[in-house]
Design a protein around this motif. Structure first.
Motif, PDB file in Angstrom:
ATOM      1  N   TYR A  71      52.053  34.917  43.521  1.00 45.39           N
ATOM      2  CA  TYR A  71      51.931  36.087  43.021  1.00 45.39           C
ATOM      3  C   TYR A  71      51.469  36.757  44.202  1.00 45.39           C
ATOM      4  O   TYR A  71      51.694  38.118  44.313  1.00 45.39           O
ATOM      5  CB  TYR A  71      51.306  36.376  41.705  1.00 45.39           C
ATOM      6  CG  TYR A  71      51.842  35.644  40.455  1.00 45.39           C
ATOM      7  CD1 TYR A  71      53.291  35.815  40.559  1.00 45.39           C
ATOM      8  CD2 TYR A  71      51.284  35.137  39.613  1.00 45.39           C
ATOM      9  CE1 TYR A  71      53.845  35.294  39.182  1.00 45.39           C
ATOM     10  CE2 TYR A  71      51.926  34.759  38.428  1.00 45.39           C
ATOM     11  CZ  TYR A  71      53.391  34.653  38.443  1.00 45.39           C
ATOM     12  OH  TYR A  71      53.914  34.065  37.245  1.00 45.39           O
ATOM     13  N   LYS A  72      50.739  36.297  45.313  1.00 43.32           N
ATOM     14  CA  LYS A  72      49.932  37.012  46.243  1.00 43.32           C
ATOM     15  C   LYS A  72      50.973  37.446  47.149  1.00 43.32           C
ATOM     16  O   LYS A  72      50.999  38.307  48.050  1.00 43.32           O
ATOM     17  CB  LYS A  72      49.011  36.184  47.061  1.00 43.32           C
ATOM     18  CG  LYS A  72      47.450  35.900  46.322  1.00 43.32           C
ATOM     19  CD  LYS A  72      46.824  34.986  46.964  1.00 43.32           C
ATOM     20  CE  LYS A  72      45.379  34.812  46.376  1.00 43.32           C
ATOM     21  NZ  LYS A  72      44.527  33.749  47.067  1.00 43.32           N
ATOM     22  N   SER A 101      50.670  29.351  40.711  1.00 42.74           N
ATOM     23  CA  SER A 101      51.182  30.884  40.423  1.00 42.74           C
ATOM     24  C   SER A 101      50.371  31.837  41.132  1.00 42.74           C
ATOM     25  O   SER A 101      50.944  32.749  41.493  1.00 42.74           O
ATOM     26  CB  SER A 101      51.180  30.897  38.920  1.00 42.74           C
ATOM     27  OG  SER A 101      52.035  29.983  38.429  1.00 42.74           O
ATOM     28  N   HIS A 102      49.008  31.486  41.388  1.00 44.65           N
ATOM     29  CA  HIS A 102      48.293  32.480  41.921  1.00 44.65           C
ATOM     30  C   HIS A 102      48.557  32.904  43.530  1.00 44.65           C
ATOM     31  O   HIS A 102      48.531  33.947  43.895  1.00 44.65           O
ATOM     32  CB  HIS A 102      46.894  32.214  41.793  1.00 44.65           C
ATOM     33  CG  HIS A 102      46.279  30.947  42.317  1.00 44.65           C
ATOM     34  ND1 HIS A 102      45.923  30.956  43.790  1.00 44.65           N
ATOM     35  CD2 HIS A 102      46.173  29.748  42.026  1.00 44.65           C
ATOM     36  CE1 HIS A 102      45.566  29.424  44.249  1.00 44.65           C
ATOM     37  NE2 HIS A 102      45.903  28.764  43.142  1.00 44.65           N
ATOM     38  N   THR A 103      49.143  31.635  44.200  1.00 48.76           N
ATOM     39  CA  THR A 103      49.653  31.820  45.541  1.00 48.76           C
ATOM     40  C   THR A 103      50.971  32.453  45.557  1.00 48.76           C
ATOM     41  O   THR A 103      51.103  33.234  46.620  1.00 48.76           O
ATOM     42  CB  THR A 103      49.659  30.184  45.978  1.00 48.76           C
ATOM     43  OG1 THR A 103      48.347  29.960  45.805  1.00 48.76           O
ATOM     44  CG2 THR A 103      49.955  30.588  47.669  1.00 48.76           C
TER      45      THR A 103
END
Length: 360
Positions: free
Chosen positions: A356-357, A352-354
Motif C-alpha cells: 500500500y505504500k 500488505s503495508h509495503t
C-alpha cells in the motif's frame, strides 16, 4: 518476520530457480534438482493464490545435476541449463517436445572454462551470452550454437555471473572478483568498472527494470549495493548499501514492476525483502550517495534524513538451509518464490503495508 509461505518439497536437494514464461495470469516457476547420484528433474510449478496450492504441471528428466536454469523469455518450449557431471560443467540448450521431454539442441561449448550462467538477449530471440569463470561468450542460436564473440576476463577476475541491460542491449555487466565490470557488446571491450564494489567476491548482479543505468550487486561480504552506472569511476560510491544478512548473498532481484522492491537470498537461510523508495525515486525526501548505509533491524537506513525509509521491509525464515534462488512471479508483481538447498521451495507475498505504500 513475514507470514509463513506456501511450501513445496522436492525429492532431492536443489539450487536452480527461475520464473517461467508462458502465462500472464498464473505464477509459474522452473526448479532443477542437484542430486549427485540420482536421476535429476526440472519441474514446472504453478501457484494458485485462491487455494494457496502449488501444482506440478510438468516434470522433465535431466540426468545431470542442474546448477543453473535460463528459460527463454518468449519461447516457453526453450530453455538453457548448466549441469554438472563428474566435475565437468556444461551449458546446454534444450527444447521441450510434445511428449513433455527435454530434447538437446546444442551445447554452448568452446573451451575448458566452467560455465556459470546463460543470459538471453533482451530483444533478439536467437542470441545469448554464456558467462564462464574466466570469460564470456556471445552466441547465435538460430540453427545451432555458433559463437560470435569471445572475451577473456584476464588474470584479475573470476566471473560468478552477469546481467544483460534490458534498456540497452549493447551493455553487459559481469560479477568478477570483488568488482563489477561493464562491457560494450558491439566492440567486445570493457568500457567501465566498479573495482571494489564489495569487500569480498560479487555473486550476483541485476538491472532495475524501470530505471535505466541502475544495478544491484550482491556479495560474499553479506551486503547489497545499488549503483548508478552513469557515475563509473575510481571514486564511485553506491547509491545505497544494505546489510541485513549474516552470510553470503547468492541472488538479488529487482521487482519487475517496482524498482523500490528488491529480494535477496542468502546462505544464512533467510530471504530479505527490501523497500527503497528514496533510491528508486519514489520519494523526494532525503539524499542518496553515501556509502555505509545499513538496513538495520528496524528496516530503515541511516544517512537519508529523518523521513527517509529505505531499508528492510521484511525477512522470511521459512527455510532451514542455504537459499540459492529467489525469483519474482511474471504474472503477479507481489508474489515471489525462493529455493533452498534442501529442496524446499516457498511462495511468499509482499506484505500488505509495503504494497500500500507503493500504490497509495
Amino acid at each position: 518476520m513475514g507470514e509463513r509461505g506456501v511450501t513445496h518439497g522436492l525429492k532431492y536437494q536443489a539450487r536452480s530457480l527461475a520464473a517461467a514464461p508462458g502465462s500472464a495470469q498464473q505464477s509459474r516457476w522452473l526448479v532443477g534438482t542437484n542430486a549427485l547420484r540420482e536421476e535429476n528433474v526440472i519441474q514446472l510449478l504453478e501457484f494458485n493464490p485462491e487455494t494457496e496450492g502449488i501444482k506440478v504441471l510438468a516434470s522433465y528428466l535431466h540426468g545431470q545435476e542442474v546448477w543453473h536454469l535460463a528459460p527463454h523469455p518468449t519461447q516457453e518450449q526453450t530453455l538453457a541449463t548448466i549441469s554438472n557431471q563428474g566435475g565437468t560443467h556444461t551449458a546446454t540448450l534444450w527444447g521441450i517436445t510434445a511428449k513433455q521431454q527435454l530434447e538437446k539442441k546444442a551445447e554452448l561449448k568452446a573451451g575448458n572454462g566452467t560455465p556459470r550462467s546463460v543470459l538471453w538477449h533482451p530483444q533478439r530471440a536467437n542470441e545469448a551470452i554464456s558467462i564462464e569463470d574466466g570469460r564470456w561468450r556471445l552466441w547465435n542460436l538460430n540453427n545451432a550454437a555458433n559463437m560470435t564473440g569471445d572475451v577473456g576476463a584476464g588474470d584479475l577476475y573470476t566471473f560468478w555471473g552477469g546481467a544483460w541491460d534490458p534498456h540497452d542491449p549493447s551493455r553487459l555487466c559481469t560479477a568478477g572478483g570483488n568488482g563489477v565490470q561493464v562491457w560494450d557488446i558491439r566492440s567486445m571491450k570493457r568500457v567501465g568498472e566498479i573495482p571494489h564494489a564489495h569487500l569480498m567476491p560479487v555473486r550476483d548482479i541485476d538491472f532495475a527494470n524501470q530505471q535505466q543505468h541502475k544495478i544491484v550487486s550482491a556479495g560474499d561480504d553479506c551486503k547489497l549495493c545499488i549503483w548508478d552506472l552513469r557515475m563509473l569511476g575510481s571514486a564511485i560510491t553506491p547509491l545505497l548499501e544494505l546489510g541485513g544478512h549474516s552470510h553470503w548473498i547468492w541472488q538479488a532481484k529487482f521487482n519487475l514492476h517496482h524498482d523500490s522492491l528488491l529480494l535477496s537470498a542468502s546462505s544464512d537461510a533467510l530471504v530479505n525483502l527490501w523497500h527503497t523508495p528514496v533510491t528508486a525515486g519514489e520519494s523526494s525526501r532525503g539524499q542518496v550517495g553515501s556509502r555505509g548505509l545499513q538496513g538495520g533491524a528496524g528496516g530503515q537506513s541511516k544517512g537519508f534524513g529523518k523521513e527517509a525509509h529505505d531499508g528492510k521491509a521484511c525477512s522470511y525464515d521459512d527455510h532451514e538451509d542455504s537459499v540459492y534462488g529467489a525469483a519474482w512471479s511474471l504474472a503477479d508483481p507481489w508474489t515471489f518464490a525462493s529455493l533452498s538447498y534442501d529442496g524446499r521451495l516457498v511462495i511468499n507475498k509482499v506484505p500488505s503495508h509495503t504494497k500500500y505504500k507503493i500504490l497509495i
